[in-house]
Design a protein around this motif. Structure first.
Motif, mmCIF file in Angstrom:
data_model
loop_
_atom_site.group_PDB
_atom_site.id
_atom_site.type_symbol
_atom_site.label_atom_id
_atom_site.label_comp_id
_atom_site.label_asym_id
_atom_site.label_seq_id
_atom_site.Cartn_x
_atom_site.Cartn_y
_atom_site.Cartn_z
ATOM 1 N N THR A 5 14.685 1.433 -0.647
ATOM 2 C CA THR A 5 14.590 0.981 -2.038
ATOM 3 C C THR A 5 14.016 2.104 -2.906
ATOM 4 O O THR A 5 13.187 2.884 -2.437
ATOM 5 C CB THR A 5 13.690 -0.263 -2.111
ATOM 6 O OG1 THR A 5 14.332 -1.324 -1.397
ATOM 7 C CG2 THR A 5 13.463 -0.719 -3.553
ATOM 8 N N GLY A 20 13.388 6.317 0.641
ATOM 9 C CA GLY A 20 12.591 7.264 -0.131
ATOM 10 C C GLY A 20 11.122 7.130 0.230
ATOM 11 O O GLY A 20 10.743 6.376 1.138
ATOM 12 N N GLU A 42 10.449 -2.762 3.723
ATOM 13 C CA GLU A 42 10.725 -1.376 4.131
ATOM 14 C C GLU A 42 10.061 -1.053 5.464
ATOM 15 O O GLU A 42 10.653 -0.400 6.334
ATOM 16 C CB GLU A 42 10.223 -0.406 3.056
ATOM 17 C CG GLU A 42 11.068 -0.425 1.789
ATOM 18 C CD GLU A 42 10.456 0.393 0.661
ATOM 19 O OE1 GLU A 42 11.219 0.791 -0.227
ATOM 20 O OE2 GLU A 42 9.245 0.625 0.656
HETATM 21 O O1 5RP Z 1 8.617 2.861 -1.403
HETATM 22 C C1 5RP Z 1 9.468 2.748 -2.249
HETATM 23 C C2 5RP Z 1 9.797 1.445 -2.854
HETATM 24 O O2 5RP Z 1 8.920 0.436 -2.424
HETATM 25 C C3 5RP Z 1 10.240 3.928 -2.697
HETATM 26 O O3 5RP Z 1 10.880 4.489 -1.606
HETATM 27 C C4 5RP Z 1 9.295 4.913 -3.303
HETATM 28 O O4 5RP Z 1 8.604 4.270 -4.361
HETATM 29 C C5 5RP Z 1 10.032 6.147 -3.825
HETATM 30 O O5 5RP Z 1 10.822 5.796 -4.912
HETATM 31 P P1 5RP Z 1 11.699 6.863 -5.680
HETATM 32 O O6 5RP Z 1 12.760 7.332 -4.739
HETATM 33 O O7 5RP Z 1 12.245 6.105 -6.851
HETATM 34 O O8 5RP Z 1 10.772 7.982 -6.096
#
Ligand code: 5RP
Length: 313
Positions: A84, A141, A162
């Motif tokens: 996500t 991510g 996640e």
């Molecule tokens: O842990 C997450 C969501 O819960 C995302 O992987 C994390 O916040 C990174 O997000 P982005 O790729 O938009 O920087």
């Protein structure tokens, strides 16, 4: 015409770039771990595009090339955990293209309702974790990663699913831009998921626990969504812990999860196997913690004849 001009969908906010339309890009670099040259067509196409040209920012280029590089680990027949966030959204779009254009056959297990919706939109066969039971691979991510590939996740509020999905996978690959790398975890506020019942009592217990922990900051805030508390997909709240530095993240993770009311925390310890780091100039670095290897390559963005082929239809 710029080599990096992209055309977004008005209704697509998942990447933070309102991205969509057709992006046709050629990539050149070394295949992970094998040092051989690759030249792969990377295109992102979502139906119903409303043309509106703009420059992709270096940070989004970095996220895109990291995501594209990570797709090389995905093979036919795999069950793949789909992360996500904005970087993971690029991955989902890249995989959607591979499903549509190359006939890639995968089952995707999303880690949030947002990702599930995007995955279905781009044509990925979505199944639940209970249907999949175990996954070949999760790609997600991160908000921070350290030298041991331990992570802070949950900036997007999806840490619980996640963590469950990544833990249920043979391999976890993190995709990130270089800004996510830290010496010591904790600069990014650590999210912890707490049940709404008695959340203020839980917050007090967390604050008391922090007094005895090796951290540099101890402020705890309830994550908000406008004027109301934020709710996760599981109907819980998030407390963001402003710690600045977590001296012993392994111990911290174990201790914080002992507090009644805490469901899970955003520290991912010994879960990530590989980090794929993208840079705004197209470079990609792949660090494999198990193999102890670091591979570098470059993804060149070059204009192709059909760069915006579908935009004026
Ligand atoms: O842990 C997450 C969501 O819960 C995302 O992987 C994390 O916040 C990174 O997000 P982005 O790729 O938009 O920087």
């Amino acid at each position: 015409m710029s080599l990096t001009t992209f055309v977004p969908l008005e209704n697509d906010t998942s990447t933070g770039v309102s991205g969509g339309g057709l992006q046709q890009i050629l990539m050149q670099g070394s295949h992970h771990g094998e040092g051989r040259s690759i030249r792969a067509a990377a295109s992102i196409h979502l139906a119903g595009a409303t043309p509106m040209s703009f420059e992709l920012s270096p940070i989004d280029k970095a996220k895109f090339v990291a995501a594209k590089q990570a797709t090389q680990y995905v093979q036919d027949g795999m069950k793949v955990g789909l992360g996500t966030g904005s970087t993971a959204a690029w991955l989902v779009k890249c995989l959607g293209e591979m499903v549509e254009k190359d006939g890639l056959k995968i089952k995707g297990v999303p880690t949030s309702t947002r990702t599930a919706e995007l995955a279905r939109d781009v044509g990925i066969d979505v199944i639940s974790l209970d249907e999949a039971k175990w996954l070949d691979l999760t790609i997600d991510g991160t908000d921070e990663y350290d030298g041991n590939l331990n992570l802070i996740k949950g900036g997007g509020g999806a840490l619980l699913q996640e963590k469950i999905v990544a833990t249920a996978s043979d391999q976890m690959i993190v995709i990130a831009d270089a800004s996510k790398q830290v010496e010591t975890l904790g600069h990014f506020p650590l999210p912890i998921e707490v049940i709404p019942f008695g959340w203020q009592t839980t917050k007090t217990l967390v604050e008391e626990t922090l007094i005895s922990m090796d951290v540099l900051g101890r402020q705890v805030s309830l994550r908000m969504n406008g004027d109301a508390p934020y709710y996760t997909d599981e109907g819980n709240h998030i407390l963001d812990l402003h710690l600045n530095r977590i001296g012993n993240s392994r111990q911290f993770s174990l201790v914080i999860n002992q507090i009644p009311g805490v469901v899970e925390n955003g520290l991912f310890i010994d879960i990530c196997d590989i980090v794929v780091i993208g840079y705004g100039d197209g470079r990609v670095k792949v660090r494999d913690i198990n193999a102890g290897s670091v591979e570098e390559s470059r993804i060149e963005f070059v204009e192709t004849d059909n760069l915006f082929a579908d935009l004026n239809d």
